[in-house]
Design a protein around this motif. Structure first.
Motif, PDB file in Angstrom:
ATOM      1  N   LEU A 115     -17.171  -0.144  -4.683  1.00  0.00           N
ATOM      2  CA  LEU A 115     -17.857  -1.338  -5.201  1.00  0.00           C
ATOM      3  C   LEU A 115     -17.440  -2.601  -4.445  1.00  0.00           C
ATOM      4  CD1 LEU A 115     -17.354  -0.692  -9.029  1.00  0.00           C
ATOM      5  CD2 LEU A 115     -19.545  -0.591  -7.787  1.00  0.00           C
ATOM      6  N   GLY A 120     -15.586  -5.800  -4.002  1.00  0.00           N
ATOM      7  CA  GLY A 120     -14.321  -6.232  -4.609  1.00  0.00           C
ATOM      8  C   GLY A 120     -13.334  -5.100  -4.856  1.00  0.00           C
ATOM      9  N   SER A 121     -13.712  -3.873  -4.481  1.00  0.00           N
ATOM     10  CA  SER A 121     -12.795  -2.740  -4.730  1.00  0.00           C
ATOM     11  C   SER A 121     -11.613  -2.777  -3.757  1.00  0.00           C
ATOM     12  CB  SER A 121     -13.535  -1.400  -4.625  1.00  0.00           C
ATOM     13  OG  SER A 121     -14.118  -1.248  -3.349  1.00  0.00           O
ATOM     14  N   GLY A 122     -11.803  -3.392  -2.593  1.00  0.00           N
ATOM     15  CA  GLY A 122     -10.700  -3.509  -1.630  1.00  0.00           C
ATOM     16  C   GLY A 122     -10.980  -2.888  -0.268  1.00  0.00           C
ATOM     17  N   LYS A 123     -12.232  -2.611   0.036  1.00  0.00           N
ATOM     18  CA  LYS A 123     -12.577  -1.956   1.313  1.00  0.00           C
ATOM     19  C   LYS A 123     -12.131  -2.788   2.523  1.00  0.00           C
ATOM     20  CE  LYS A 123     -16.981  -1.971   0.338  1.00  0.00           C
ATOM     21  NZ  LYS A 123     -16.925  -2.723  -0.939  1.00  0.00           N
ATOM     22  N   SER A 124     -12.513  -4.059   2.537  1.00  0.00           N
ATOM     23  CA  SER A 124     -12.190  -4.913   3.695  1.00  0.00           C
ATOM     24  C   SER A 124     -10.684  -5.094   3.829  1.00  0.00           C
ATOM     25  CB  SER A 124     -12.809  -6.306   3.550  1.00  0.00           C
ATOM     26  OG  SER A 124     -14.176  -6.198   3.370  1.00  0.00           O
ATOM     27  N   THR A 125     -10.037  -5.351   2.697  1.00  0.00           N
ATOM     28  CA  THR A 125      -8.591  -5.557   2.716  1.00  0.00           C
ATOM     29  C   THR A 125      -7.903  -4.318   3.273  1.00  0.00           C
ATOM     30  OG1 THR A 125      -8.814  -6.955   0.755  1.00  0.00           O
ATOM     31  CG2 THR A 125      -6.607  -6.123   1.248  1.00  0.00           C
ATOM     32  N   ARG A 173     -11.636  -9.541 -10.412  1.00  0.00           N
ATOM     33  CA  ARG A 173     -11.196 -10.083  -9.104  1.00  0.00           C
ATOM     34  C   ARG A 173     -12.249 -11.049  -8.565  1.00  0.00           C
ATOM     35  NH1 ARG A 173      -9.502  -4.426  -6.052  1.00  0.00           N
ATOM     36  NH2 ARG A 173      -7.734  -3.915  -7.392  1.00  0.00           N
ATOM     37  N   THR A 230      -7.223   1.418  -6.203  1.00  0.00           N
ATOM     38  CA  THR A 230      -6.704   0.069  -5.914  1.00  0.00           C
ATOM     39  C   THR A 230      -6.393  -0.713  -7.184  1.00  0.00           C
ATOM     40  OG1 THR A 230      -8.858  -1.064  -5.786  1.00  0.00           O
ATOM     41  CG2 THR A 230      -8.040  -0.010  -3.764  1.00  0.00           C
ATOM     42  N   SER A 255      -2.558   0.978  -7.720  1.00  0.00           N
ATOM     43  CA  SER A 255      -1.627   0.904  -6.576  1.00  0.00           C
ATOM     44  C   SER A 255      -1.820  -0.407  -5.830  1.00  0.00           C
ATOM     45  CB  SER A 255      -1.878   2.058  -5.604  1.00  0.00           C
ATOM     46  OG  SER A 255      -1.807   3.288  -6.272  1.00  0.00           O
ATOM     47  N   THR A 256      -0.730  -0.876  -5.231  1.00  0.00           N
ATOM     48  CA  THR A 256      -0.801  -2.139  -4.481  1.00  0.00           C
ATOM     49  C   THR A 256      -1.474  -1.908  -3.123  1.00  0.00           C
ATOM     50  OG1 THR A 256       1.303  -1.761  -3.360  1.00  0.00           O
ATOM     51  CG2 THR A 256       1.400  -2.893  -5.504  1.00  0.00           C
ATOM     52  N   ILE A 257      -1.791  -3.014  -2.456  1.00  0.00           N
ATOM     53  CA  ILE A 257      -2.392  -2.926  -1.117  1.00  0.00           C
ATOM     54  C   ILE A 257      -1.456  -2.154  -0.189  1.00  0.00           C
ATOM     55  CG2 ILE A 257      -3.141  -4.282   0.895  1.00  0.00           C
ATOM     56  CD1 ILE A 257      -3.839  -6.555  -1.102  1.00  0.00           C
ATOM     57  N   CYS A 301      -1.539   1.593  -1.032  1.00  0.00           N
ATOM     58  CA  CYS A 301      -2.799   2.225  -0.600  1.00  0.00           C
ATOM     59  C   CYS A 301      -2.817   2.408   0.922  1.00  0.00           C
ATOM     60  CB  CYS A 301      -4.010   1.387  -1.025  1.00  0.00           C
ATOM     61  SG  CYS A 301      -4.257   1.344  -2.796  1.00  0.00           S
TER      62      CYS A 301
HETATM   63  N1  LIG Z   1      -4.614  -2.057  -3.859  1.00  0.00           N
HETATM   64  C1  LIG Z   1      -5.464  -2.942  -3.379  1.00  0.00           C
HETATM   65  N2  LIG Z   1      -6.168  -2.680  -2.241  1.00  0.00           N
HETATM   66  C2  LIG Z   1      -7.061  -3.582  -1.766  1.00  0.00           C
HETATM   67  N3  LIG Z   1      -7.338  -4.782  -2.326  1.00  0.00           N
HETATM   68  C3  LIG Z   1      -6.652  -5.097  -3.449  1.00  0.00           C
HETATM   69  C4  LIG Z   1      -5.711  -4.201  -4.021  1.00  0.00           C
HETATM   70  N4  LIG Z   1      -5.202  -4.774  -5.117  1.00  0.00           N
HETATM   71  C5  LIG Z   1      -5.790  -5.980  -5.228  1.00  0.00           C
HETATM   72  N5  LIG Z   1      -6.660  -6.192  -4.223  1.00  0.00           N
HETATM   73  C6  LIG Z   1      -7.468  -7.427  -4.060  1.00  0.00           C
HETATM   74  O1  LIG Z   1      -8.827  -7.102  -4.325  1.00  0.00           O
HETATM   75  C7  LIG Z   1      -9.686  -7.903  -3.510  1.00  0.00           C
HETATM   76  C8  LIG Z   1     -10.572  -6.964  -2.724  1.00  0.00           C
HETATM   77  O2  LIG Z   1     -11.463  -7.706  -1.923  1.00  0.00           O
HETATM   78  P1  LIG Z   1     -12.131  -7.077  -0.640  1.00  0.00           P
HETATM   79  O3  LIG Z   1     -11.112  -6.415   0.221  1.00  0.00           O
HETATM   80  O4  LIG Z   1     -12.980  -8.155  -0.018  1.00  0.00           O
HETATM   81  O5  LIG Z   1     -13.051  -5.939  -1.296  1.00  0.00           O
HETATM   82  P2  LIG Z   1     -14.412  -5.310  -0.758  1.00  0.00           P
HETATM   83  O6  LIG Z   1     -14.389  -5.365   0.743  1.00  0.00           O
HETATM   84  O7  LIG Z   1     -14.429  -3.920  -1.298  1.00  0.00           O
HETATM   85  O8  LIG Z   1     -15.497  -6.182  -1.345  1.00  0.00           O
HETATM   86  C9  LIG Z   1      -8.800  -8.754  -2.628  1.00  0.00           C
HETATM   87  O9  LIG Z   1      -8.679 -10.021  -3.216  1.00  0.00           O
HETATM   88  C10 LIG Z   1      -7.448  -8.017  -2.661  1.00  0.00           C
HETATM   89  O10 LIG Z   1      -6.343  -8.872  -2.492  1.00  0.00           O
END
Ligand SMILES: Nc1ncnc2c1ncn2[C@@H]1O[C@H](COP(=O)(O)OP(=O)(O)O)[C@@H](O)[C@H]1O
Ligand SMILES: Nc1ncnc2c1ncn2[C@@H]1O[C@H](COP(=O)(O)OS(=O)(=O)O)[C@@H](OP(=O)(O)O)[C@H]1O
Length: 203
Positions: free
Chosen positions: A35, A37-42, A141, A177, A180-182, A185
Protein backbone atom coordinates in the motif's frame (compact mmCIF):
# COMPACT_ATOMS: atom_id res chain seq x y z
CA UNK A 1 -1.49 -3.88 -28.25
CA UNK A 2 1.78 -5.29 -29.56
CA UNK A 3 2.88 -3.87 -32.94
CA UNK A 4 5.91 -6.07 -33.61
CA UNK A 5 6.28 -6.31 -37.40
CA UNK A 6 9.34 -6.18 -39.67
CA UNK A 7 11.56 -5.85 -36.64
CA UNK A 8 14.66 -7.97 -36.14
CA UNK A 9 16.23 -8.75 -32.75
CA UNK A 10 19.95 -7.92 -32.59
CA UNK A 11 22.10 -10.10 -30.38
CA UNK A 12 24.16 -8.05 -27.92
CA UNK A 13 27.94 -8.31 -28.36
CA UNK A 14 28.41 -8.19 -24.59
CA UNK A 15 26.06 -10.64 -22.91
CA UNK A 16 24.25 -10.47 -19.59
CA UNK A 17 26.50 -13.28 -18.37
CA UNK A 18 29.64 -11.33 -19.40
CA UNK A 19 28.40 -8.35 -17.38
CA UNK A 20 27.53 -10.47 -14.35
CA UNK A 21 30.95 -12.07 -14.45
CA UNK A 22 32.67 -8.70 -14.59
CA UNK A 23 30.49 -7.34 -11.75
CA UNK A 24 31.06 -10.51 -9.73
CA UNK A 25 27.39 -10.65 -8.75
CA UNK A 26 24.06 -11.85 -10.07
CA UNK A 27 21.47 -9.44 -11.50
CA UNK A 28 17.78 -9.66 -10.66
CA UNK A 29 14.72 -7.65 -9.60
CA UNK A 30 13.54 -7.08 -6.05
CA UNK A 31 9.89 -6.25 -6.66
CA UNK A 32 8.42 -4.46 -3.63
CA UNK A 33 4.63 -4.32 -3.51
CA UNK A 34 2.40 -2.79 -0.86
CA UNK A 35 0.00 0.00 0.00
CA UNK A 36 0.93 3.66 -0.25
CA UNK A 37 2.83 4.48 2.95
CA UNK A 38 3.70 0.84 3.66
CA UNK A 39 7.42 1.62 3.31
CA UNK A 40 8.39 0.55 -0.23
CA UNK A 41 10.47 3.64 -1.07
CA UNK A 42 12.11 3.77 2.34
CA UNK A 43 13.03 0.11 2.23
CA UNK A 44 14.17 0.16 -1.42
CA UNK A 45 16.55 3.00 -0.62
CA UNK A 46 17.88 1.43 2.58
CA UNK A 47 18.54 -1.89 0.82
CA UNK A 48 20.12 0.02 -2.09
CA UNK A 49 22.52 1.76 0.32
CA UNK A 50 23.60 -1.57 1.82
CA UNK A 51 24.05 -3.15 -1.64
CA UNK A 52 26.08 -0.12 -2.72
CA UNK A 53 28.32 -0.51 0.35
CA UNK A 54 28.89 -4.10 -0.76
CA UNK A 55 29.81 -3.01 -4.29
CA UNK A 56 26.64 -4.50 -5.78
CA UNK A 57 25.52 -2.38 -8.74
CA UNK A 58 21.91 -1.46 -8.14
CA UNK A 59 19.19 1.01 -9.08
CA UNK A 60 15.86 2.00 -7.54
CA UNK A 61 12.82 2.49 -9.77
CA UNK A 62 10.22 4.36 -7.71
CA UNK A 63 6.56 4.89 -8.64
CA UNK A 64 6.45 8.57 -7.77
CA UNK A 65 9.65 9.32 -9.72
CA UNK A 66 8.84 7.25 -12.81
CA UNK A 67 5.44 8.90 -12.99
CA UNK A 68 7.23 12.28 -13.32
CA UNK A 69 9.00 11.11 -16.50
CA UNK A 70 8.69 7.87 -18.45
CA UNK A 71 5.11 7.25 -17.28
CA UNK A 72 3.82 10.82 -17.03
CA UNK A 73 1.08 9.93 -19.50
CA UNK A 74 -0.48 7.45 -17.04
CA UNK A 75 -3.04 8.00 -14.28
CA UNK A 76 -4.56 5.61 -11.75
CA UNK A 77 -7.28 3.78 -13.66
CA UNK A 78 -6.90 -0.01 -13.61
CA UNK A 79 -5.76 0.13 -17.25
CA UNK A 80 -3.14 2.80 -16.59
CA UNK A 81 -1.80 0.96 -13.55
CA UNK A 82 -1.53 -2.17 -15.70
CA UNK A 83 0.46 -0.29 -18.37
CA UNK A 84 2.60 1.33 -15.64
CA UNK A 85 3.58 -2.09 -14.28
CA UNK A 86 4.11 -3.60 -17.76
CA UNK A 87 6.56 -0.82 -18.65
CA UNK A 88 8.37 -1.20 -15.33
CA UNK A 89 8.66 -4.94 -15.97
CA UNK A 90 10.26 -4.20 -19.35
CA UNK A 91 12.57 -1.48 -17.98
CA UNK A 92 13.62 -3.81 -15.16
CA UNK A 93 14.50 -6.47 -17.73
CA UNK A 94 16.85 -4.02 -19.47
CA UNK A 95 18.52 -3.22 -16.14
CA UNK A 96 18.90 -6.92 -15.36
CA UNK A 97 20.45 -7.41 -18.83
CA UNK A 98 22.91 -4.66 -17.94
CA UNK A 99 24.00 -6.66 -14.88
CA UNK A 100 22.22 -4.45 -12.35
CA UNK A 101 20.15 -5.38 -9.30
CA UNK A 102 16.87 -3.48 -9.61
CA UNK A 103 14.66 -2.47 -6.68
CA UNK A 104 11.16 -1.49 -7.76
CA UNK A 105 8.85 0.43 -5.42
CA UNK A 106 5.39 0.42 -6.99
CA UNK A 107 2.07 -0.30 -5.30
CA UNK A 108 1.46 -2.79 -8.14
CA UNK A 109 -1.96 -3.64 -6.67
CA UNK A 110 -3.03 -6.31 -9.14
CA UNK A 111 -1.79 -9.88 -8.94
CA UNK A 112 -2.18 -10.39 -12.69
CA UNK A 113 0.09 -7.41 -13.44
CA UNK A 114 2.77 -8.56 -10.97
CA UNK A 115 2.60 -12.03 -12.51
CA UNK A 116 3.06 -10.49 -15.94
CA UNK A 117 6.18 -8.69 -14.68
CA UNK A 118 7.43 -12.02 -13.33
CA UNK A 119 6.87 -13.54 -16.78
CA UNK A 120 8.71 -10.70 -18.53
CA UNK A 121 11.72 -11.27 -16.27
CA UNK A 122 11.64 -15.00 -15.73
CA UNK A 123 11.08 -16.59 -12.33
CA UNK A 124 14.77 -16.87 -11.39
CA UNK A 125 15.27 -13.12 -11.85
CA UNK A 126 12.17 -11.90 -10.06
CA UNK A 127 11.70 -11.73 -6.29
CA UNK A 128 8.36 -10.48 -5.09
CA UNK A 129 8.61 -8.90 -1.65
CA UNK A 130 5.38 -8.02 0.13
CA UNK A 131 5.80 -4.85 2.16
CA UNK A 132 3.07 -5.69 4.61
CA UNK A 133 1.40 -2.97 6.64
CA UNK A 134 -2.26 -2.64 7.66
CA UNK A 135 -4.25 0.09 5.96
CA UNK A 136 -4.94 1.80 9.34
CA UNK A 137 -1.19 2.10 10.02
CA UNK A 138 -0.50 3.45 6.49
CA UNK A 139 -3.29 5.91 7.01
CA UNK A 140 -1.85 6.99 10.37
CA UNK A 141 1.55 7.54 8.77
CA UNK A 142 0.07 9.29 5.73
CA UNK A 143 3.51 10.71 4.83
CA UNK A 144 2.16 12.73 1.89
CA UNK A 145 -1.29 13.54 3.24
CA UNK A 146 -2.86 11.56 0.39
CA UNK A 147 -5.09 9.31 2.54
CA UNK A 148 -6.63 12.39 4.11
CA UNK A 149 -7.36 13.77 0.65
CA UNK A 150 -8.72 10.41 -0.52
CA UNK A 151 -11.05 10.19 2.52
CA UNK A 152 -12.37 13.65 1.69
CA UNK A 153 -12.97 12.51 -1.90
CA UNK A 154 -10.34 14.88 -3.28
CA UNK A 155 -8.42 11.95 -4.83
CA UNK A 156 -10.43 9.27 -6.61
CA UNK A 157 -9.50 5.61 -7.03
CA UNK A 158 -6.99 5.68 -4.18
CA UNK A 159 -5.54 2.25 -3.37
CA UNK A 160 -7.02 0.79 -0.19
CA UNK A 161 -9.84 3.36 -0.10
CA UNK A 162 -11.80 3.13 -3.34
CA UNK A 163 -9.41 1.07 -5.46
CA UNK A 164 -8.38 -2.50 -4.56
CA UNK A 165 -5.06 -3.90 -3.37
CA UNK A 166 -4.64 -7.63 -3.98
CA UNK A 167 -2.20 -9.05 -1.43
CA UNK A 168 0.45 -11.43 -2.81
CA UNK A 169 -0.49 -15.08 -2.22
CA UNK A 170 3.00 -16.56 -2.34
CA UNK A 171 5.63 -13.82 -2.36
CA UNK A 172 9.27 -14.86 -2.15
CA UNK A 173 9.53 -12.82 1.05
CA UNK A 174 7.44 -10.61 3.35
CA UNK A 175 8.49 -7.76 5.62
CA UNK A 176 6.11 -6.47 8.26
CA UNK A 177 6.78 -2.76 8.56
CA UNK A 178 4.29 -2.28 11.38
CA UNK A 179 5.99 -4.61 13.84
CA UNK A 180 9.61 -4.23 12.65
CA UNK A 181 11.77 -1.14 12.34
CA UNK A 182 13.27 0.11 9.07
CA UNK A 183 16.67 -1.22 10.19
CA UNK A 184 15.22 -4.66 11.00
CA UNK A 185 13.32 -4.89 7.69
CA UNK A 186 16.45 -3.89 5.76
CA UNK A 187 18.55 -6.51 7.56
CA UNK A 188 15.87 -9.15 6.89
CA UNK A 189 15.89 -8.44 3.15
CA UNK A 190 19.70 -8.53 3.02
CA UNK A 191 19.77 -11.85 4.95
CA UNK A 192 17.17 -13.27 2.61
CA UNK A 193 19.29 -12.34 -0.44
CA UNK A 194 22.34 -13.91 1.22
CA UNK A 195 20.42 -17.09 2.04
CA UNK A 196 19.50 -17.43 -1.64
CA UNK A 197 23.14 -16.87 -2.65
CA UNK A 198 22.07 -13.84 -4.66
CA UNK A 199 24.61 -11.68 -2.88
CA UNK A 200 27.75 -12.66 -0.98
CA UNK A 201 27.80 -12.72 2.81
CA UNK A 202 29.95 -10.04 4.39
CA UNK A 203 33.53 -11.26 4.94
N1 LIG B 1 9.73 -0.72 9.08
C1 LIG B 1 9.54 0.29 8.27
N2 LIG B 1 9.93 0.21 6.96
C2 LIG B 1 9.72 1.25 6.12
N3 LIG B 1 9.13 2.42 6.45
C3 LIG B 1 8.74 2.56 7.74
C4 LIG B 1 8.91 1.51 8.68
N4 LIG B 1 8.43 1.93 9.86
C5 LIG B 1 7.97 3.18 9.67
N5 LIG B 1 8.16 3.58 8.40
C6 LIG B 1 7.77 4.91 7.87
O1 LIG B 1 6.67 4.72 6.98
C7 LIG B 1 6.73 5.68 5.93
C8 LIG B 1 6.73 4.93 4.62
O2 LIG B 1 6.75 5.83 3.54
P1 LIG B 1 7.27 5.40 2.12
O3 LIG B 1 8.58 4.70 2.22
O4 LIG B 1 7.20 6.62 1.23
O5 LIG B 1 6.16 4.32 1.69
P2 LIG B 1 5.66 3.91 0.24
O6 LIG B 1 6.81 4.09 -0.71
O7 LIG B 1 5.23 2.49 0.38
O8 LIG B 1 4.52 4.85 -0.06
C9 LIG B 1 7.99 6.50 6.13
O9 LIG B 1 7.64 7.69 6.79
C10 LIG B 1 8.84 5.61 7.05
O10 LIG B 1 9.71 6.34 7.89
N1 LIG C 1 -5.16 7.20 -6.73
C1 LIG C 1 -3.96 6.87 -6.26
N2 LIG C 1 -3.75 5.60 -5.76
C2 LIG C 1 -2.54 5.28 -5.28
N3 LIG C 1 -1.47 6.12 -5.25
C3 LIG C 1 -1.63 7.37 -5.74
C4 LIG C 1 -2.87 7.79 -6.25
N4 LIG C 1 -2.74 9.08 -6.66
C5 LIG C 1 -1.47 9.44 -6.42
N5 LIG C 1 -0.78 8.42 -5.87
C6 LIG C 1 0.66 8.48 -5.58
O1 LIG C 1 1.26 7.67 -6.59
C7 LIG C 1 2.08 6.67 -6.01
C8 LIG C 1 1.71 5.28 -6.56
O2 LIG C 1 2.20 5.11 -7.84
P1 LIG C 1 2.52 3.66 -8.39
O3 LIG C 1 3.07 3.86 -9.76
O4 LIG C 1 3.33 2.93 -7.41
O5 LIG C 1 1.05 3.02 -8.44
S1 LIG C 1 0.57 1.71 -9.21
O6 LIG C 1 1.58 0.66 -8.98
O7 LIG C 1 0.43 2.02 -10.62
O8 LIG C 1 -0.73 1.37 -8.60
C9 LIG C 1 1.80 6.67 -4.54
O9 LIG C 1 3.11 6.60 -4.00
P2 LIG C 1 3.52 5.65 -2.78
O10 LIG C 1 2.88 6.34 -1.60
O11 LIG C 1 5.02 5.75 -2.77
O12 LIG C 1 3.05 4.27 -2.99
C10 LIG C 1 1.10 7.95 -4.25
O13 LIG C 1 2.01 8.91 -3.74
Amino acid sequence: MSQIQNITWHQAAVSKEDRRTQNAHHSFVIWLTGLSGSGKSTLANEVAKELFRRQVKNYVLDGDNIRHGLNNDLGFSDEDRKENIRRIGEVSKLFVDSGTVVLTAFISPFKEDRDQARQILGSDEFLEIFVKCPLEECENRDPKGLYQKARKGEIKAFTGIDSPYEEPESPEFTVDTKSSTIEECTAEVISFLESKNLIKRKE
